[in-house]
Write a protein that holds these residues in place. Structure first.
Motif, PDB file in Angstrom:
ATOM      1  N   PHE A   1       0.847  -1.091   0.060  1.00  0.00           N
ATOM      2  CA  PHE A   1      -0.206  -0.035   0.066  1.00  0.00           C
ATOM      3  C   PHE A   1       0.773   1.276  -0.019  1.00  0.00           C
ATOM      4  O   PHE A   1       1.869   1.436   0.698  1.00  0.00           O
ATOM      5  CB  PHE A   1      -0.697   0.101   1.367  1.00  0.00           C
ATOM      6  CG  PHE A   1      -1.971  -1.053   1.213  1.00  0.00           C
ATOM      7  CD1 PHE A   1      -3.192  -0.861   0.368  1.00  0.00           C
ATOM      8  CD2 PHE A   1      -1.794  -2.269   1.973  1.00  0.00           C
ATOM      9  CE1 PHE A   1      -4.264  -1.799   0.606  1.00  0.00           C
ATOM     10  CE2 PHE A   1      -2.586  -3.191   2.040  1.00  0.00           C
ATOM     11  CZ  PHE A   1      -3.885  -3.107   1.426  1.00  0.00           C
TER      12      PHE A   1
ATOM     13  N   LEU B   1      -3.152   4.112  -2.975  1.00  0.00           N
ATOM     14  CA  LEU B   1      -4.318   4.570  -2.251  1.00  0.00           C
ATOM     15  C   LEU B   1      -4.737   6.049  -2.642  1.00  0.00           C
ATOM     16  O   LEU B   1      -5.889   6.376  -2.213  1.00  0.00           O
ATOM     17  CB  LEU B   1      -3.952   4.846  -0.724  1.00  0.00           C
ATOM     18  CG  LEU B   1      -3.443   3.554   0.012  1.00  0.00           C
ATOM     19  CD1 LEU B   1      -2.691   3.830   1.414  1.00  0.00           C
ATOM     20  CD2 LEU B   1      -4.726   2.582   0.198  1.00  0.00           C
TER      21      LEU B   1
ATOM     22  N   LEU C   1      -4.339   4.841   5.452  1.00  0.00           N
ATOM     23  CA  LEU C   1      -4.335   3.386   5.907  1.00  0.00           C
ATOM     24  C   LEU C   1      -4.017   3.334   7.341  1.00  0.00           C
ATOM     25  O   LEU C   1      -2.998   4.300   8.092  1.00  0.00           O
ATOM     26  CB  LEU C   1      -2.966   2.608   5.311  1.00  0.00           C
ATOM     27  CG  LEU C   1      -3.002   1.227   5.441  1.00  0.00           C
ATOM     28  CD1 LEU C   1      -4.256   0.426   5.026  1.00  0.00           C
ATOM     29  CD2 LEU C   1      -1.720   0.474   4.829  1.00  0.00           C
TER      30      LEU C   1
ATOM     31  N   VAL D   1      -8.871   1.142   5.528  1.00  0.00           N
ATOM     32  CA  VAL D   1      -8.669   2.157   4.587  1.00  0.00           C
ATOM     33  C   VAL D   1      -9.772   3.112   4.569  1.00  0.00           C
ATOM     34  O   VAL D   1     -10.943   2.794   4.361  1.00  0.00           O
ATOM     35  CB  VAL D   1      -8.221   1.611   2.998  1.00  0.00           C
ATOM     36  CG1 VAL D   1      -8.196   2.758   2.269  1.00  0.00           C
ATOM     37  CG2 VAL D   1      -7.181   0.866   3.014  1.00  0.00           C
TER      38      VAL D   1
ATOM     39  N   TRP E   1      -9.519   5.164  -5.202  1.00  0.00           N
ATOM     40  CA  TRP E   1      -8.109   5.487  -4.898  1.00  0.00           C
ATOM     41  C   TRP E   1      -7.205   5.118  -5.841  1.00  0.00           C
ATOM     42  O   TRP E   1      -5.951   5.286  -5.537  1.00  0.00           O
ATOM     43  CB  TRP E   1      -7.729   5.051  -3.412  1.00  0.00           C
ATOM     44  CG  TRP E   1      -7.872   3.495  -3.428  1.00  0.00           C
ATOM     45  CD1 TRP E   1      -6.797   2.429  -3.986  1.00  0.00           C
ATOM     46  CD2 TRP E   1      -8.557   2.659  -2.431  1.00  0.00           C
ATOM     47  NE1 TRP E   1      -7.252   1.339  -3.678  1.00  0.00           N
ATOM     48  CE2 TRP E   1      -8.415   1.250  -2.750  1.00  0.00           C
ATOM     49  CE3 TRP E   1      -9.739   2.961  -1.666  1.00  0.00           C
ATOM     50  CZ2 TRP E   1      -8.969   0.336  -2.089  1.00  0.00           C
ATOM     51  CZ3 TRP E   1     -10.461   1.934  -1.048  1.00  0.00           C
ATOM     52  CH2 TRP E   1     -10.069   0.626  -1.435  1.00  0.00           C
TER      53      TRP E   1
END
Length: 468
Positions: free
Chosen positions: A31, A75, A80, A428, A464
């Motif tokens: 991520f 993202l 996160l 998230v 995202w």
């Protein structure tokens, strides 16, 4: 590579969503492209997941160097965080009151970004149901369960009525490889402001005006103290020797005195529990009791919604000075106490009613902690100065909803912050709650919830960005 909107189904294929029929993806998940709020170590650029664990946290270059065959998830500015931990709730064990199943309740938790719940209170039937869910692979959140040790109100013959649920017939269930933990017991130290359960145990009587009210529910004008310090200390010692922690329901200041005394007495005899004992609710904490919490380093739950709209009602039932003690648990959390968030949700309403007086939605409760405002049917009630002065900043509020709760329930080695080696329990959010305006916190959306590296909830769309 440019960005494009990615559907929930596409994301599910990427990270191995449980409901996706295609073959599971391989390689580590990385991520990046949004703030990684670690809770303990500031804000990072990226995080990698390998299997059920967090592999690496740091800059994107650092994380990519450690990742194997990385699958990159951009993202696009979403945040996160560790999954939320509700430190005191009845979400999973009581949904039948509203015609829902335990599976529905688990779906609700995941939709809200909750990855761990502490279910505080329940008899053997609830233990059996949770064990059955776990055995069937349907316990998709972590559950730390505290079976009842005594009745929640005065018995017919004596205030304290032992009911013998789970403990002491069974050893603690503390296998880190399992979703269900039964590592503590629940003891009711005082009542609950109702005729059948007695009332909060107060040092001084309830106001005379309240006692004269025909709706006054308390048989005793000082409330119901269900167990005194000496016998409570005996239970604490016996529980510690068996490997259990104790969650104590203690609301009134007299109940808190006895609970704190019992903790001191037990610690003098044993040196301390294997896992933290906790005090739950703590509504009427006197100012002079706050230092004792700090000295004992005892975790305590904080009911985040402050009932700002009911300030006058609280003054009527409890007295003007005592009503303001409501703010002391916020003040204690602000000054170094180990406060953790409780929703105490109990299916008296549906979770979809976000602003019900006992809401379960973490984003609503974060907003309440930060502002002490209350939303009643669309009307926003503002806190009085004595309460507004004890507002919790968002960084502390997030810590109370993650790492502090994990510590209280003895699982901070597994979850609660984003560090390599911990379980990949992640959420998230559509925006970073630490930078949006406080009143915008309830507008943040949960986009994805992951437990043990497995996507357990995907929003209808995941806007995202794309995979690099």
């Amino acid at each position: 590579m440019g960005c494009r909107v990615m559907s929930a189904a596409m994301l599910a294929v990427l990270v191995g969503c449980a409901d996706e029929p295609s073959s599971p993806a391989t390689g580590d998940i990385v991520f990046h492209g949004g703030p990684v709020l670690t809770i303990e170590d500031g804000v990072a650029e990226a995080l990698a997941v390998r299997g059920d664990r967090i592999l690496a946290v740091g800059t994107l270059d650092q994380v990519l160097r450690e990742a194997r065959d990385p699958r990159r998830v951009d993202l696009g500015g979403a945040a996160l965080l560790p999954g939320f931990i509700d430190g005191h709730t009845h979400l999973v064990r009581q949904p039948g009151r509203q015609g829902r199943s335990e599976r529905d309740a688990i779906d609700t938790a995941l939709r809200l970004g909750i990855t761990t719940v502490a279910e505080t209170a329940g008899w053997q039937e609830y233990v059996d149901r949770l064990l059955a869910l776990e055995a069937g692979g349907e316990l998709r959140v972590r559950v730390v369960f505290y079976p009842d040790y005594n009745l929640s109100g005065p018995g017919e013959e004596e205030p304290f009525a032992y009911i013998g649920t789970w403990y002491p017939a069974n050893p603690p269930l503390v296998d880190d490889g399992r979703r269900l933990r039964i590592s503590g017991i629940k003891i009711f130290v005082d009542g609950a402001f109702s005729e059948n359960r007695g009332c909060y145990a107060l040092t001084d009587p309830y106001p005379q005006e309240a006692q004269d009210d025909p709706d006054f529910p308390c048989p005793d004008p000082r409330g119901a103290l269900l167990i005194e310090a000496a016998p409570l200390a005996d239970v604490l010692v016996a529980a510690e020797e068996a490997g259990y922690a104790v969650a104590m329901h203690a609301i009134g200041d007299r109940a808190l005195d006895h609970a704190l005394d019992a903790l001191e007495q037990a610690r003098a005899r044993t040196g301390g529990p294997p896992r933290p004992h906790q005090l739950h609710h703590n509504f009427f904490m006197r100012p002079d009791q706050m230092q004792r919490y700090l000295d004992l380093d005892v975790p305590f739950s904080v009911w985040a919604y402050a009932h700002t709209c009911n300030a006058e009602v609280h003054r009527y039932w409890f007295g003007a000075e005592r009503a303001q003690w409501w703010a002391n648990r916020f003040a204690l959390a602000r000054t170094g106490g180990r406060g953790f968030v409780e929703s105490d949700f109990s299916w008296r309403s549906l979770p979809e009613d976000r602003f019900y007086h006992r809401p379960v939605d973490p984003l609503v409760l974060l907003w309440a902690l930060v502002t002490h405002r209350e939303n009643r049917h669309g009307e926003i009630c503002e806190p009085e100065p004595w309460l507004a002065d004890q507002s919790v900043d968002i960084e502390l509020a997030l810590r109370m909803y993650t790492l502090n709760a994990a510590y209280a329930h003895g699982i901070d080695h597994l979850v609660g912050s984003l560090r390599p080696g911990k379980r990949a329990d992640l959420v998230v959010l559509s925006a970073d709650p630490t930078i949006v305006a406080p009143d915008a916190i309830p507008d943040i959306q949960v986009l994805l919830t992951m437990v043990d590296g497995r996507v357990e909830y995907c929003a209808a769309s995941c806007p995202w960005g794309s995979i690099s």
